[in-house]
Motif scaffolding. Structure first.
Motif, short mmCIF file in Angstrom:
data_model
loop_
_atom_site.label_atom_id
_atom_site.label_comp_id
_atom_site.label_asym_id
_atom_site.label_seq_id
_atom_site.Cartn_x
_atom_site.Cartn_y
_atom_site.Cartn_z
N PHE A 2 7.10 24.89 -20.56
CA PHE A 2 7.07 25.06 -19.12
C PHE A 2 5.65 25.39 -18.68
N ASP A 3 5.41 25.21 -17.41
CA ASP A 3 4.15 25.57 -16.79
C ASP A 3 4.52 26.47 -15.62
N ALA A 4 3.94 27.66 -15.56
CA ALA A 4 4.32 28.60 -14.50
C ALA A 4 3.10 29.14 -13.78
N GLN A 5 3.24 29.30 -12.49
CA GLN A 5 2.27 30.01 -11.67
C GLN A 5 3.02 31.22 -11.12
N ILE A 6 2.64 32.39 -11.59
CA ILE A 6 3.35 33.61 -11.22
C ILE A 6 2.37 34.54 -10.53
N ILE A 22 9.30 22.55 -15.55
CA ILE A 22 9.82 22.37 -16.91
C ILE A 22 9.91 20.87 -17.22
N PRO A 23 9.10 20.38 -18.16
CA PRO A 23 9.26 19.00 -18.59
C PRO A 23 10.60 18.85 -19.32
N LEU A 24 11.47 18.04 -18.78
CA LEU A 24 12.82 17.93 -19.35
C LEU A 24 12.81 17.32 -20.74
N SER A 25 11.75 16.62 -21.10
CA SER A 25 11.67 16.07 -22.45
C SER A 25 11.58 17.16 -23.50
N SER A 26 11.27 18.39 -23.09
CA SER A 26 11.16 19.49 -24.04
C SER A 26 12.49 20.20 -24.28
N LEU A 27 13.54 19.80 -23.57
CA LEU A 27 14.85 20.45 -23.75
C LEU A 27 15.40 20.18 -25.14
N MET A 46 15.61 10.99 -16.52
CA MET A 46 14.27 11.47 -16.81
C MET A 46 13.18 10.43 -16.62
N SER A 47 13.50 9.16 -16.62
CA SER A 47 12.46 8.15 -16.36
C SER A 47 11.97 8.26 -14.91
N ARG A 48 12.82 8.68 -14.00
CA ARG A 48 12.44 8.85 -12.59
C ARG A 48 12.14 10.30 -12.23
N HIS A 49 12.74 11.25 -12.96
CA HIS A 49 12.62 12.67 -12.63
C HIS A 49 12.38 13.47 -13.91
N PRO A 50 11.18 13.40 -14.46
CA PRO A 50 10.92 14.02 -15.76
C PRO A 50 10.74 15.53 -15.75
N ILE A 51 10.66 16.13 -14.55
CA ILE A 51 10.36 17.56 -14.47
C ILE A 51 11.37 18.26 -13.57
N GLY A 76 15.67 14.83 -8.56
CA GLY A 76 15.28 14.50 -7.19
C GLY A 76 16.03 15.26 -6.12
N LEU A 77 16.88 16.20 -6.51
CA LEU A 77 17.67 16.97 -5.55
C LEU A 77 17.20 18.42 -5.54
N ARG A 78 16.86 18.91 -4.36
CA ARG A 78 16.36 20.27 -4.17
C ARG A 78 17.48 21.13 -3.58
N ARG A 79 17.90 22.14 -4.35
CA ARG A 79 19.03 22.97 -3.93
C ARG A 79 18.65 24.46 -4.03
N PRO A 80 19.17 25.29 -3.11
CA PRO A 80 18.86 26.72 -3.16
C PRO A 80 19.59 27.41 -4.30
#
Length: 135
Positions: A2-6, A22-27, A46-51, A76-80
């Motif tokens: 993962f890459d985080a800005q905290i 989170i790069p999903l390829s790392s799951l 993941m080909s369209r939404h890798p993160i 591609g879906l942003r949910r609270p």
């Protein structure tokens, strides 16, 4: 991975924020079959939404820790979501631990024929542990 800005300050919660990518390829899902399936359009596409991304819009103190409200973006879906978490400091390290349960179908994870609960439950628990070191 993962890459985080905290940017977290317990004395300035309104000014605190978190962004995690989170790069999903790392799951690693514990089985070759699951690992092979998740890149597909049916699951994470993941080909369209890798993160996957979590971005807080507010952090508040609770009785036993903190609550980050924000948005989780997957496929591609942003949910609270609301992510309760605690902080434990030990020397130069701080460990953040959190847990949230989501309904995977909210992000279209596991489309037909996997959209029922026959083989995979709709509710998924996400456990988060992040260890940081003071600079």
């Amino acid at each position: 991975e993962f890459d985080a800005q905290i940017d977290f300050d317990a004395n300035d919660l309104p000014g605190s924020k978190v962004m995690v990518r989170i790069p999903l390829s790392s799951l690693e899902l514990g089985s070759a079959d699951r690992n092979d399936a998740i890149p597909s359009k049916t699951w994470f596409n993941m080909s369209r939404h890798p993160i996957a991304t979590f971005e807080s819009d507010a952090i508040a103190a609770t009785g036993d820790g903190y609550l980050a409200s924000g948005f989780l973006t997957m496929k591609g879906l942003r949910r609270p979501i609301l992510l309760p978490f605690t902080l434990e400091e030990s020397g130069d390290q701080t460990v953040m631990r959190g847990q949230v349960e989501i309904d995977r179908t909210t992000w279209n994870l596991g489309e037909a024929p996997w959209d029922t609960e026959e083989w995979v439950g709709h509710n998924v628990t996400i456990n988060v542990t992040v260890t940081t070191e003071k600079l």
